[in-house]
Motif scaffolding. Structure first.
Motif, PDB file in Angstrom:
ATOM      1  N   ILE A  59       0.853  -1.184   0.000  1.00  0.00           N
ATOM      2  CA  ILE A  59       0.000   0.000   0.000  1.00  0.00           C
ATOM      3  C   ILE A  59       0.890   1.235   0.000  1.00  0.00           C
ATOM      4  N   SER A  60       0.598   2.164  -0.904  1.00  0.00           N
ATOM      5  CA  SER A  60       1.337   3.419  -0.994  1.00  0.00           C
ATOM      6  C   SER A  60       0.402   4.576  -0.689  1.00  0.00           C
ATOM      7  N   LEU A  61       0.765   5.393   0.299  1.00  0.00           N
ATOM      8  CA  LEU A  61       0.032   6.613   0.639  1.00  0.00           C
ATOM      9  C   LEU A  61       0.952   7.780   0.313  1.00  0.00           C
ATOM     10  N   ASP A  62       0.609   8.507  -0.746  1.00  0.00           N
ATOM     11  CA  ASP A  62       1.514   9.534  -1.242  1.00  0.00           C
ATOM     12  C   ASP A  62       0.727  10.770  -1.664  1.00  0.00           C
ATOM     13  N   GLY A  63       1.386  11.902  -1.646  1.00  0.00           N
ATOM     14  CA  GLY A  63       0.776  13.153  -2.083  1.00  0.00           C
ATOM     15  C   GLY A  63       1.812  14.249  -2.048  1.00  0.00           C
ATOM     16  N   VAL A  64       1.750  15.148  -3.034  1.00  0.00           N
ATOM     17  CA  VAL A  64       2.706  16.256  -3.098  1.00  0.00           C
ATOM     18  C   VAL A  64       1.939  17.566  -3.147  1.00  0.00           C
ATOM     19  N   PHE A  90      21.578  11.223   9.473  1.00  0.00           N
ATOM     20  CA  PHE A  90      20.599  10.279   9.997  1.00  0.00           C
ATOM     21  C   PHE A  90      19.350  10.252   9.132  1.00  0.00           C
ATOM     22  N   ILE A  91      18.927  11.413   8.644  1.00  0.00           N
ATOM     23  CA  ILE A  91      17.761  11.467   7.759  1.00  0.00           C
ATOM     24  C   ILE A  91      18.036  10.679   6.483  1.00  0.00           C
ATOM     25  N   THR A  92      19.209  10.913   5.889  1.00  0.00           N
ATOM     26  CA  THR A  92      19.567  10.241   4.643  1.00  0.00           C
ATOM     27  C   THR A  92      19.635   8.728   4.819  1.00  0.00           C
ATOM     28  N   ALA A  93      20.208   8.289   5.946  1.00  0.00           N
ATOM     29  CA  ALA A  93      20.310   6.845   6.191  1.00  0.00           C
ATOM     30  C   ALA A  93      18.934   6.198   6.251  1.00  0.00           C
ATOM     31  N   LYS A  94      18.001   6.846   6.930  1.00  0.00           N
ATOM     32  CA  LYS A  94      16.643   6.290   7.029  1.00  0.00           C
ATOM     33  C   LYS A  94      15.974   6.250   5.661  1.00  0.00           C
ATOM     34  N   LEU A  95      16.168   7.294   4.854  1.00  0.00           N
ATOM     35  CA  LEU A  95      15.562   7.353   3.529  1.00  0.00           C
ATOM     36  C   LEU A  95      16.203   6.342   2.579  1.00  0.00           C
ATOM     37  N   GLU A  96      17.508   6.195   2.662  1.00  0.00           N
ATOM     38  CA  GLU A  96      18.181   5.229   1.798  1.00  0.00           C
ATOM     39  C   GLU A  96      17.707   3.809   2.088  1.00  0.00           C
ATOM     40  N   ASP A  97      17.580   3.473   3.362  1.00  0.00           N
ATOM     41  CA  ASP A  97      17.094   2.146   3.735  1.00  0.00           C
ATOM     42  C   ASP A  97      15.699   1.904   3.171  1.00  0.00           C
ATOM     43  N   ALA A  98      14.820   2.926   3.262  1.00  0.00           N
ATOM     44  CA  ALA A  98      13.452   2.793   2.738  1.00  0.00           C
ATOM     45  C   ALA A  98      13.451   2.647   1.228  1.00  0.00           C
ATOM     46  N   ALA A  99      14.330   3.391   0.554  1.00  0.00           N
ATOM     47  CA  ALA A  99      14.372   3.316  -0.909  1.00  0.00           C
ATOM     48  C   ALA A  99      14.882   1.958  -1.384  1.00  0.00           C
ATOM     49  N   LEU A 100      15.909   1.448  -0.730  1.00  0.00           N
ATOM     50  CA  LEU A 100      16.486   0.170  -1.146  1.00  0.00           C
ATOM     51  C   LEU A 100      15.530  -0.998  -0.926  1.00  0.00           C
ATOM     52  N   SER A 101      14.650  -0.891   0.074  1.00  0.00           N
ATOM     53  CA  SER A 101      13.743  -1.998   0.382  1.00  0.00           C
ATOM     54  C   SER A 101      12.311  -1.734  -0.084  1.00  0.00           C
ATOM     55  N   ALA A 102      12.109  -0.735  -0.931  1.00  0.00           N
ATOM     56  CA  ALA A 102      10.767  -0.418  -1.421  1.00  0.00           C
ATOM     57  C   ALA A 102      10.210  -1.584  -2.245  1.00  0.00           C
ATOM     58  N   ASP A 137       8.363  -1.607  -4.950  1.00  0.00           N
ATOM     59  CA  ASP A 137       8.429  -1.443  -6.400  1.00  0.00           C
ATOM     60  C   ASP A 137       9.070  -0.103  -6.731  1.00  0.00           C
ATOM     61  N   ASP A 138       9.287   0.129  -8.028  1.00  0.00           N
ATOM     62  CA  ASP A 138       9.971   1.340  -8.478  1.00  0.00           C
ATOM     63  C   ASP A 138       9.167   2.599  -8.180  1.00  0.00           C
ATOM     64  N   ALA A 139       7.841   2.521  -8.271  1.00  0.00           N
ATOM     65  CA  ALA A 139       7.026   3.707  -8.020  1.00  0.00           C
ATOM     66  C   ALA A 139       7.182   4.189  -6.582  1.00  0.00           C
ATOM     67  N   MET A 140       7.151   3.263  -5.623  1.00  0.00           N
ATOM     68  CA  MET A 140       7.336   3.659  -4.226  1.00  0.00           C
ATOM     69  C   MET A 140       8.755   4.130  -3.974  1.00  0.00           C
ATOM     70  N   ARG A 141       9.707   3.529  -4.676  1.00  0.00           N
ATOM     71  CA  ARG A 141      11.093   3.970  -4.536  1.00  0.00           C
ATOM     72  C   ARG A 141      11.245   5.410  -5.029  1.00  0.00           C
ATOM     73  N   ARG A 142      10.602   5.748  -6.129  1.00  0.00           N
ATOM     74  CA  ARG A 142      10.675   7.120  -6.628  1.00  0.00           C
ATOM     75  C   ARG A 142      10.009   8.096  -5.670  1.00  0.00           C
ATOM     76  N   ASN A 143       8.936   7.646  -5.011  1.00  0.00           N
ATOM     77  CA  ASN A 143       8.299   8.518  -4.018  1.00  0.00           C
ATOM     78  C   ASN A 143       9.253   8.832  -2.868  1.00  0.00           C
ATOM     79  N   VAL A 144      10.001   7.813  -2.442  1.00  0.00           N
ATOM     80  CA  VAL A 144      10.982   8.025  -1.371  1.00  0.00           C
ATOM     81  C   VAL A 144      12.077   8.977  -1.840  1.00  0.00           C
ATOM     82  N   MET A 145      12.529   8.799  -3.069  1.00  0.00           N
ATOM     83  CA  MET A 145      13.577   9.666  -3.609  1.00  0.00           C
ATOM     84  C   MET A 145      13.114  11.112  -3.703  1.00  0.00           C
TER      85      MET A 145
END
Length: 462
Positions: free
Chosen positions: A185-190, A417-429, A431-439
């Motif tokens: 499940i992806s909850l996203d908004g910009v 610390f922020i970057t480390a948390k985001l990198e971990d989330a991106a690497l384990s996303a 699918d690609d769409a959720m990974r792009r949302n994290v990026m």
């Protein structure tokens, strides 16, 4: 839509001291929201083309439980004769009966619920009935995904918010006996001034030092939209269910993630919550381990920056024998962020041989953050094991000194610390769409995150 205030949401089953202000939370729904259709379901036709229902699956489980008990409540062949149950059924306390204990409101409700043995009546979600009803209204109806016995299934639900609008999904999952089901499940908004993850517009990442002025209590920008998901899952006998939820919205949104689970005998459920964005987020999960040998594992990763708020409420009720539960949380708080995590493991009478464990690790990367952690073990059974603990702390002065000697300021250290948390989330996303949302979110929070983004994009292309 008029402004809506939902009080006493994400309430702890057994309240603690009121002055701690951790028993529950109040959810403010932004005023003037319009219902928008920002939900996308990706699933095989076989999962959607089903006659199975969550209510039907619970009813079948109830029939088997009643047959094993010889009925329900007072009609049961094994009626509960404990003093606490007798006390709960009394209209008024009999002071002459010294064997009848005085019960709190929670104890009375729990005793009556255990005696009734009604699975449907005991069903709950982590945030609460009001939030479930609101999200169901916004979603416009529930969608059922169901597997066949022994089959495998996979589905993705994407909820994309719009400023000035409310978008939500209501999903029921019925995993048949012996089946395997994976749900993302992806909850996203910009915001209107932010590029979407698939936009070709290039922007300069914002500074990580985004905390508001001294004394400010509100986010950098008031939430202008809402996104949410309402989830009910039934895991059949020996079924395997894996659920992953990513919240990557900007600080223009309030995000609600509400879920409830019922586990049959031998079922295994793994839930992963990754909460990275959103001005205000509320994540709630309630689980009923009704069948013997059922197991529930929850892994929560979160990040809160600026003046964002994170609220988590987990309730696991272990009713079957030899059940197992694990709650693990790991988060980073920066700026003036606030977070509350309530974790309750309820070892209900009759769950002999069961074990429950909850752990949390919180890094307070800034002096202005507010963290509250409430690990709770409720127990009404012997021959069980309950473990809980939390590790909470700031970055040590000697660590800051070391990094300062290497040319890193406090702001740059916080960004690490922020970057480390985001990198971990991106690497384990998932699918690609959720990974792009994290990026996209990372590019707005950390100045150096764009290099990580470019590197991963090159790997994807290769």
């Amino acid at each position: 839509m008029d402004a809506l205030t939902m009080q006493h949401m994400s309430a702890m089953p057994a309240p603690t001291w009121r002055w701690l202000r951790m028993n529950d939370t109040t959810i403010e729904i932004p005023q003037g929201l319009e219902r928008v259709g920002g939900t996308e379901i990706e699933a095989e036709d076989a999962l959607l083309d089903t006659t199975a229902t969550f209510e039907g699956a619970v009813a079948e489980l109830q029939e088997r439980l009643d047959a094993a008990r010889g009925g329900r409540g007072e009609k049961s062949g094994t009626a509960d004769s404990r003093a606490s149950v007798r006390a709960a059924k009394l209209a008024a306390e009999d002071i002459a009966d010294l064997d009848t204990p005085a019960l709190s409101r929670y104890q009375r409700r729990a005793a009556l619920e255990e005696d009734a043995g009604d699975v449907a009546a005991a069903f709950e979600t982590g945030i609460g009935a009001d939030a479930r009803a609101y999200l169901g209204f916004i979603a416009g109806g529930a969608i059922t995904l169901a597997t066949e016995a022994g089959a495998e299934g996979q589905a993705t639900v994407r909820i994309t918010g719009e400023q000035g609008g409310a978008a939500a999904a209501s999903v029921d999952v019925v995993a048949a006996a012996g089946s395997t089901f994976d749900l993302a499940i992806s909850l996203d908004g910009v915001g209107e001034d932010e590029p979407r993850a698939d936009s070709s517009t290039t922007t300069t990442p914002a500074s990580t030092n985004t905390a508001p002025a001294e004394g400010a209590d509100s986010p950098a920008s008031e939430p202008l939209g809402l996104i949410g998901s309402e989830l009910r899952i039934f895991a059949g006998a020996n079924a395997r269910v894996n659920v992953t939820v990513y919240i990557t919205a900007s600080d223009a949104f309030t995000a609600l993630d509400d879920s409830g689970y019922v586990l049959d005998e031998g079922a295994r459920v793994t839930v992963r919550h990754v909460v990275l964005g959103g001005a205000h987020t509320a994540t709630g999960l309630a689980s009923d381990l009704r069948g013997d040998s059922a197991r529930m594992d929850i892994d929560t990763r979160y990040l809160a920056s600026a003046a964002e708020t994170r609220d988590f409420n987990y309730v696991i009720r272990q009713r079957g024998r030899k059940t197992v539960s694990n709650m693990d949380a790991n988060g980073v708080l920066t700026g003036r962020a606030k977070k509350v995590l309530r974790g309750t493991i309820d070892l209900v009478h009759g769950c002999k041989g069961s074990e429950g464990t909850e752990r949390e690790t919180v890094l307070l990367a800034s002096k202005g953050v507010d963290n509250k952690t409430v690990p709770v073990i409720l127990c009404d059974e012997d021959d069980v094991a309950g473990n809980h603990g939390a590790t909470i702390g700031h970055v040590r002065p000697e660590q800051l000194f070391y990094l300062g000697c290497r040319g890193l300021s406090e702001e740059a250290t916080e960004a690490l610390f922020i970057t480390a948390k985001l990198e971990d989330a991106a690497l384990s996303a998932p699918d690609d769409a959720m990974r792009r949302n994290v990026m996209r979110l990372g590019s707005a929070l950390a100045a150096d995150f764009e290099y990580f983004e470019d590197e991963n994009l090159e790997e994807d292309v290769a």
